[in-house]
Design a protein around this motif. Structure first.
Motif, short mmCIF file in Angstrom:
data_model
loop_
_atom_site.label_atom_id
_atom_site.label_comp_id
_atom_site.label_asym_id
_atom_site.label_seq_id
_atom_site.Cartn_x
_atom_site.Cartn_y
_atom_site.Cartn_z
N THR A 90 -8.95 11.12 13.58
CA THR A 90 -9.68 11.63 12.42
C THR A 90 -10.31 12.99 12.74
O THR A 90 -11.10 13.10 13.66
CB THR A 90 -10.79 10.65 12.03
OG1 THR A 90 -10.25 9.33 12.01
CG2 THR A 90 -11.36 10.98 10.68
N THR A 92 -12.92 15.55 11.73
CA THR A 92 -14.11 15.70 10.91
C THR A 92 -14.39 17.19 10.70
O THR A 92 -13.89 18.04 11.44
CB THR A 92 -15.32 15.03 11.57
OG1 THR A 92 -15.56 15.66 12.84
CG2 THR A 92 -15.08 13.55 11.78
N TYR A 125 -10.37 7.16 5.65
CA TYR A 125 -11.66 7.83 5.51
C TYR A 125 -11.56 9.09 4.65
O TYR A 125 -12.46 9.94 4.68
CB TYR A 125 -12.20 8.21 6.89
CG TYR A 125 -12.08 7.09 7.89
CD1 TYR A 125 -12.85 5.94 7.77
CD2 TYR A 125 -11.17 7.16 8.93
CE1 TYR A 125 -12.73 4.90 8.67
CE2 TYR A 125 -11.03 6.13 9.84
CZ TYR A 125 -11.83 5.00 9.70
OH TYR A 125 -11.70 3.97 10.59
N ASP A 127 -12.10 9.71 1.66
CA ASP A 127 -13.15 9.91 0.66
C ASP A 127 -14.51 10.20 1.28
O ASP A 127 -15.50 10.34 0.57
CB ASP A 127 -13.25 8.66 -0.22
CG ASP A 127 -13.90 8.96 -1.56
OD1 ASP A 127 -13.88 10.13 -1.97
OD2 ASP A 127 -14.42 8.03 -2.20
N SER A 128 -14.56 10.30 2.60
CA SER A 128 -15.84 10.57 3.26
C SER A 128 -16.23 12.03 3.13
O SER A 128 -15.37 12.92 3.15
CB SER A 128 -15.75 10.19 4.74
OG SER A 128 -16.90 10.63 5.44
N TYR A 129 -17.51 12.29 3.01
CA TYR A 129 -18.00 13.66 2.90
C TYR A 129 -17.79 14.45 4.18
O TYR A 129 -17.81 15.68 4.17
CB TYR A 129 -19.49 13.66 2.56
CG TYR A 129 -20.37 13.18 3.71
CD1 TYR A 129 -20.94 14.08 4.60
CD2 TYR A 129 -20.59 11.83 3.92
CE1 TYR A 129 -21.71 13.65 5.66
CE2 TYR A 129 -21.35 11.39 4.97
CZ TYR A 129 -21.92 12.31 5.85
OH TYR A 129 -22.67 11.86 6.90
N VAL A 131 -15.10 14.10 6.47
CA VAL A 131 -13.75 14.08 7.01
C VAL A 131 -12.91 15.18 6.38
O VAL A 131 -12.89 15.33 5.15
CB VAL A 131 -13.09 12.70 6.79
CG1 VAL A 131 -11.61 12.72 7.17
CG2 VAL A 131 -13.81 11.64 7.60
#
Length: 201
Positions: A90, A92, A125, A127-129, A131
């Motif tokens: 992932t 970020t 992930y 939809d994570s702010y 990622v």
């Protein structure tokens, strides 16, 4: 008897092939084949393991799958000795500038494999702010390997696809025409730091 060529027999002017520098004419096609052959079978890997996909990368380098037999040398000492970056895991927004910085330190020609769903598009992930929605928003990617988790065999297939791409590429066309998009054009708005003096939440 008139021997003027008919339109079907008229000679066709072929476009001049693009060349990289004045010495390109001295490198015949067999030499380019040899150079691409050496390049495809001596890929030093800079592994950017960010999450669980890195374990699958390690499995691909171990004795069972052993991607060294394909001419892929794992764990380059640093980005300046590497030809291939494998981004596994992932990405970020906080890590994205480091990925971009290390990519820019790699010498040309350089290649990128995006390994796993998180690296490809954010994965579960997305939809994570925090990622990044795919590593291709910050660096150009040559081969995408899907899966969550991706299998080591999938990485081997991705390496073979990359080697096929290297075998048929022309460095003159790649660099003379600016073939790869700039990282500035691919940068996500989420990666940009806040303006000076701006309060962060």
């Amino acid at each position: 008897m008139d021997v003027t060529p008919t339109p079907a027999q008229a000679p066709v002017d072929l476009p001049e092939p693009r060349r990289l520098g004045p010495l390109a004419r001295l490198a015949p096609e067999p030499m380019k084949v040899v150079l691409n052959w050496g390049r495809r079978y001596s890929l030093w890997v800079f592994n950017f393991g960010l999450a669980c996909c890195a374990i699958e990368f390690i499995a691909a380098s171990m004795a069972r799958h052993d991607f060294i037999r394909l001419g892929v040398i794992p764990f380059a000492p640093g980005p300046r000795q590497a030809d291939l970056m494998v981004v596994s895991g992932t990405v970020t927004d906080k890590m994205a500038p480091a990925v971009k910085r290390l990519y820019e330190q790699m010498p040309e020609p350089k290649y990128v494999i995006s390994f796993g769903a998180c690296s490809n598009c954010g994965g579960p992930y997305w939809d994570s702010y925090a990622v990044t929605k795919g590593v291709d928003q910050i660096i150009p990617v040559d081969v995408y390997v899907p899966g969550c988790p991706p299998r080591p065999e999938a990485l081997l297939q991705g390496i073979l696809k990359l080697q096929e791409k290297i075998a048929r590429e022309s460095l003159g066309e790649r660099y003379a025409t600016g073939g790869r998009p700039s990282t500035a054009a691919l940068r996500s708005g989420l990666v940009t730091p806040p303006a000076a003096g701006e309060d962060t939440p």
